[in-house]
Scaffold this motif. Structure first.
Motif, PDB file in Angstrom:
ATOM      1  N   LYS A   1      -1.422   6.563  -8.970  1.00 51.98           N
ATOM      2  CA  LYS A   1      -0.324   6.738  -8.026  1.00 51.98           C
ATOM      3  C   LYS A   1      -0.780   7.357  -6.701  1.00 51.98           C
ATOM      4  CE  LYS A   1       3.328   7.145 -11.513  1.00 51.98           C
ATOM      5  NZ  LYS A   1       4.447   7.978 -12.036  1.00 51.98           N
ATOM      6  N   ALA A   2      -2.086   7.437  -6.511  1.00 58.85           N
ATOM      7  CA  ALA A   2      -2.614   8.091  -5.309  1.00 58.85           C
ATOM      8  C   ALA A   2      -2.542   7.182  -4.088  1.00 58.85           C
ATOM      9  CB  ALA A   2      -4.054   8.517  -5.546  1.00 58.85           C
ATOM     10  N   TYR A   3      -2.394   7.829  -2.923  1.00 60.68           N
ATOM     11  CA  TYR A   3      -2.454   7.148  -1.631  1.00 60.68           C
ATOM     12  C   TYR A   3      -3.663   7.675  -0.855  1.00 60.68           C
ATOM     13  CZ  TYR A   3       2.221   5.102  -2.027  1.00 60.68           C
ATOM     14  OH  TYR A   3       3.302   4.367  -2.418  1.00 60.68           O
ATOM     15  N   VAL A   4      -4.354   6.762  -0.182  1.00 58.66           N
ATOM     16  CA  VAL A   4      -5.483   7.137   0.671  1.00 58.66           C
ATOM     17  C   VAL A   4      -5.033   7.048   2.128  1.00 58.66           C
ATOM     18  CG1 VAL A   4      -7.785   6.465   1.465  1.00 58.66           C
ATOM     19  CG2 VAL A   4      -7.233   6.381  -0.972  1.00 58.66           C
ATOM     20  N   ILE A   5      -5.356   8.077   2.903  1.00 58.26           N
ATOM     21  CA  ILE A   5      -5.003   8.113   4.328  1.00 58.26           C
ATOM     22  C   ILE A   5      -6.297   8.296   5.117  1.00 58.26           C
ATOM     23  CG2 ILE A   5      -3.661   9.289   6.112  1.00 58.26           C
ATOM     24  CD1 ILE A   5      -1.978  10.484   3.730  1.00 58.26           C
ATOM     25  N   ASN A   6      -6.591   7.341   6.002  1.00 55.35           N
ATOM     26  CA  ASN A   6      -7.812   7.444   6.800  1.00 55.35           C
ATOM     27  C   ASN A   6      -7.488   7.421   8.285  1.00 55.35           C
ATOM     28  OD1 ASN A   6     -10.427   7.602   7.687  1.00 55.35           O
ATOM     29  ND2 ASN A   6     -10.951   5.480   7.230  1.00 55.35           N
TER      30      ASN A   6
ATOM     31  N   ALA B   1      -9.224  -2.489  -5.060  1.00 54.67           N
ATOM     32  CA  ALA B   1      -8.485  -1.439  -5.769  1.00 54.67           C
ATOM     33  C   ALA B   1      -6.978  -1.633  -5.624  1.00 54.67           C
ATOM     34  CB  ALA B   1      -8.894  -0.060  -5.248  1.00 54.67           C
ATOM     35  N   ILE B   2      -6.546  -2.036  -4.438  1.00 57.23           N
ATOM     36  CA  ILE B   2      -5.129  -2.292  -4.198  1.00 57.23           C
ATOM     37  C   ILE B   2      -4.668  -3.500  -5.015  1.00 57.23           C
ATOM     38  CG2 ILE B   2      -3.460  -3.056  -2.469  1.00 57.23           C
ATOM     39  CD1 ILE B   2      -4.100  -0.164  -2.066  1.00 57.23           C
TER      40      ILE B   2
ATOM     41  N   GLY C   1      -1.556   2.855  -2.890  1.00 59.78           N
ATOM     42  CA  GLY C   1      -1.523   2.291  -1.549  1.00 59.78           C
ATOM     43  C   GLY C   1      -2.392   3.064  -0.579  1.00 59.78           C
ATOM     44  N   ALA C   2      -2.278   2.703   0.716  1.00 61.23           N
ATOM     45  CA  ALA C   2      -3.114   3.340   1.727  1.00 61.23           C
ATOM     46  C   ALA C   2      -2.425   3.308   3.085  1.00 61.23           C
ATOM     47  CB  ALA C   2      -4.466   2.643   1.818  1.00 61.23           C
ATOM     48  N   TYR C   3      -2.749   4.300   3.888  1.00 65.79           N
ATOM     49  CA  TYR C   3      -2.344   4.360   5.295  1.00 65.79           C
ATOM     50  C   TYR C   3      -3.621   4.389   6.117  1.00 65.79           C
ATOM     51  CZ  TYR C   3       2.508   5.211   4.020  1.00 65.79           C
ATOM     52  OH  TYR C   3       3.774   5.068   3.528  1.00 65.79           O
TER      53      TYR C   3
ATOM     54  N   HIS D   1      -1.181  -6.947   1.950  1.00 60.86           N
ATOM     55  CA  HIS D   1      -0.628  -6.007   0.969  1.00 60.86           C
ATOM     56  C   HIS D   1       0.467  -5.150   1.599  1.00 60.86           C
ATOM     57  CE1 HIS D   1      -3.679  -6.917  -2.060  1.00 60.86           C
ATOM     58  NE2 HIS D   1      -4.558  -6.939  -1.061  1.00 60.86           N
ATOM     59  N   SER D   2       1.664  -5.216   1.038  1.00 58.25           N
ATOM     60  CA  SER D   2       2.793  -4.467   1.587  1.00 58.25           C
ATOM     61  C   SER D   2       2.647  -2.962   1.384  1.00 58.25           C
ATOM     62  CB  SER D   2       4.103  -4.942   0.948  1.00 58.25           C
ATOM     63  OG  SER D   2       4.074  -4.743  -0.458  1.00 58.25           O
ATOM     64  N   ASN D   3       1.817  -2.552   0.431  1.00 53.55           N
ATOM     65  CA  ASN D   3       1.623  -1.120   0.188  1.00 53.55           C
ATOM     66  C   ASN D   3       0.437  -0.549   0.966  1.00 53.55           C
ATOM     67  OD1 ASN D   3      -0.078  -2.652  -1.415  1.00 53.55           O
ATOM     68  ND2 ASN D   3      -0.038  -1.238  -3.147  1.00 53.55           N
ATOM     69  N   VAL D   4      -0.049  -1.312   1.934  1.00 54.52           N
ATOM     70  CA  VAL D   4      -1.052  -0.808   2.876  1.00 54.52           C
ATOM     71  C   VAL D   4      -0.412  -0.793   4.258  1.00 54.52           C
ATOM     72  CG1 VAL D   4      -3.313  -1.156   3.928  1.00 54.52           C
ATOM     73  CG2 VAL D   4      -2.964  -1.725   1.516  1.00 54.52           C
TER      74      VAL D   4
END
Length: 316
Positions: free
Chosen positions: A227-232, A247-248, A255-257, A275-278
């Motif tokens: 359930k983790a999100y990555v933010i870069n 991974a997505i 997801g990721a931002y 990917h809608s969750n990116v």
């Protein structure tokens, strides 16, 4: 003395330079014309740039009169800093000028990932009223993991604590007595994997160097919570884009931002766009009106200090 500016600078920065009486040549499209840039840099004492102008051996060789290079930002991966130093050219940067803007971007990503008001608004405008779909979750009690514990991470941590989040971090160059630990209260961990494994949100705050390329790769994604999100918001290349896409696709993380990429602008066929969750933004984390005024004024002041033979607090 003459100053060349090859990328966008806010008017407040130009005002600082003009009050000093320097001859200024400002062309924010010059970065697109390398031969013209190389010709013009031969005649100037200072060069002010952003992240697109490549300050390599060729440019340094051409700029034989250069005394100082001003970087309108904090990233230095487009400047061969050591080569500049060998030629006696000082490099100054916008130390901490956009830190607050980046910290606010990170918190916006954290809040949006748990409860997207934009999605709810769009749904209502389509004629629906699905309260269950948009219930979302709280960030209170969640864990934010910081990869790198510099000034931006310090400001992110302060804001995250205000929301009741637990904040952990990893940085091999930070001790227990540095302010981000001793004063801000970030709980440091002995390894990157430990931070990745326990965090609900992972925010990257390290420079792009040979040791940080693909720091967040397939092995890192295997360690993270599903359930983790990555933010870069740091630099493209630190998060391996191919590994992230896999991974997505596999549902390995939530997801990721992403605000930065290996190649910018982003190609319209980039696989992460499907990917809608990116959530993808065009390298704007540090770009607010306030931060750009600070950045432009600070770099202009530090460049003039060097040209006047004075010490700068923002020398790399």
């Amino acid at each position: 003395m003459k100053i060349l500016i090859s990328e966008v600078i806010w008017q407040e920065g130009l005002d600082v330079l003009e009050r000093q009486g320097y001859e200024i040549e400002y062309d924010d499209q010059l970065v697109q014309d390398r031969p013209k840039l190389l010709a013009k840099v031969k005649e100037v004492d200072a060069l002010i740039i952003r992240n697109l102008t490549q300050v390599d051996e060729e440019l340094l060789q051409a700029g034989s009169k250069l005394k100082v290079i001003g970087r309108l930002g904090v990233g230095l991966d487009n400047i061969e800093v050591e080569a500049a130093k060998k030629k006696g050219i000082q490099v100054v940067y916008a130390k901490n000028a956009n830190a607050t803007s980046v910290a606010e971007y990170v918190m916006s990503a954290v809040l949006s990932s748990n409860r997207s008001l934009d999605d709810a608004n769009e749904d209502v405008r389509k004629g629906r009223w699905d309260r269950k779909m948009h219930t979302g979750g709280e960030v209170y009690g969640k864990t934010l993991g910081l990869v790198g514990l510099g000034e931006i991470a310090h400001r992110v941590a302060k804001r995250a604590h205000a929301f009741g989040m637990d904040v952990v971090g990893f940085d091999p160059f930070i001790t227990e007595y540095d302010h981000v630990v001793a004063e801000t209260g970030v709980k440091t961990k002995s390894s990157l994997d430990e931070v990745l494994a326990m965090s609900d949100f992972i925010s990257v705050h390290v420079p792009l160097t040979p040791s940080t390329v693909s720091l967040i790769d397939s092995e890192a994604f295997q360690v993270m919570k599903s359930k983790a999100y990555v933010i870069n918001t740091s630099r493209g290349g630190i998060v391996n884009e191919s590994d992230l896409e896999k991974a997505i696709s596999k549902g390995r993380i939530a997801g990721a931002y992403l605000d930065v990429f290996e190649v910018e602008p982003l190609d319209k066929d980039h696989p992460l766009l499907s990917h809608s969750n990116v959530v993808i933004t065009p390298h704007i984390a540090g770009l607010t009106e306030e931060s750009q005024v600070r950045t432009s004024v600070l770099v202009a002041k530090e460049v003039t200090k060097v040209l006047n033979g004075l010490p700068s607090l923002c020398v790399v």
